[in-house]
Design an enzyme around this catalytic site. Structure first.
Site: not given
Length: 225
Positions: A96-97, A100
């Site tokens: 998920h990170e 980004h």
């Protein structure tokens, strides 16, 4: 009076419920090992490299669920358990990170917009209640209006955060599947972790909108008197 009590109860219950959901889901899947036995740091590095983001670094950071991507330093920071952990939760959060980081590299519109809102949203979040409370005590509707305007920027930031976070989670799932880091039977577990994390942002947005509506209504009622 009952309406006010229900309103404030919801403002407290919704965030607490979302936080509890995240913690319980994370706790459950942090005990489930991913089939490839790769750490969160290894997951992040592989996805970054697969997308040509060799310049993005990965660092360990203190705390629990303190994971984040720093666009200024082009760094993915993973909490200790996720940096070293081999769990399904660690893989999901790391991906998920990195989502980004991919957004940043592609100049994802909502991410750019959110970054542009940071200064004014932060200022609005700090100052809005000062103006609103001052306006109530001084019976000055113009101060309440200024507070509501400042608050609206903070609320806009919360709303813009939603597509940013959901898109990062979608990218995470796609990357985890396409890279072979997770298998078919692990997709459901990964989605549960990502969906639980998304609840905190949804809850924050709902509370922010509810507060804005309440204070905007207060201004309108005071202005009509």
């Amino acid at each position: 009076m009952l309406g006010y009590l229900i309103y404030f109860a919801l403002l407290m219950i919704i965030p607490l419920w979302a936080q509890s959901k995240v913690k319980n889901t994370y706790k459950k899947y942090s005990k489930v090992m991913n089939s490839n036995m790769v750490t969160g740091a290894q997951v992040a590095r592989k996805i970054l490299d697969d997308n040509g983001l060799y310049h993005v670094t990965i660092e360990e950071t203190k705390g629990t669920l303190s994971d984040h991507y720093d666009p200024r330093k082009k760094t993915v920071r993973l909490s200790t358990d996720n940096f070293h952990g081999y769990s399904a939760a660690a893989a999901a959060i790391a991906a998920h990170e990195v989502g980004h980081a991919i957004q940043d590299a592609e100049s994802y519109a909502f991410l750019r917009f959110r970054h542009s809102l940071v200064p004014i949203a932060g200022f609005g979040d700090k100052m809005s209640f000062i103006f609103i409370i001052a306006g109530i005590f001084l019976q000055a509707t113009n101060l309440i209006l200024i507070g509501v305007i400042f608050m609206s920027f903070a609320v806009l930031f919360q709303l813009v955060t939603l597509p940013v976070e959901f898109d990062a989670s979608n990218r995470a799932m796609n990357q985890l599947v396409s890279s072979g880091i997770i298998r078919n039977n692990e997709e459901r577990q990964t989605k549960k972790v990502l969906n639980a994390a998304a609840l905190t942002y949804v809850a924050a947005a709902l509370v922010a909108v509810a507060e804005l509506i309440r204070f905007a209504s207060m201004f309108l009622l005071a202005n009509d008197e």
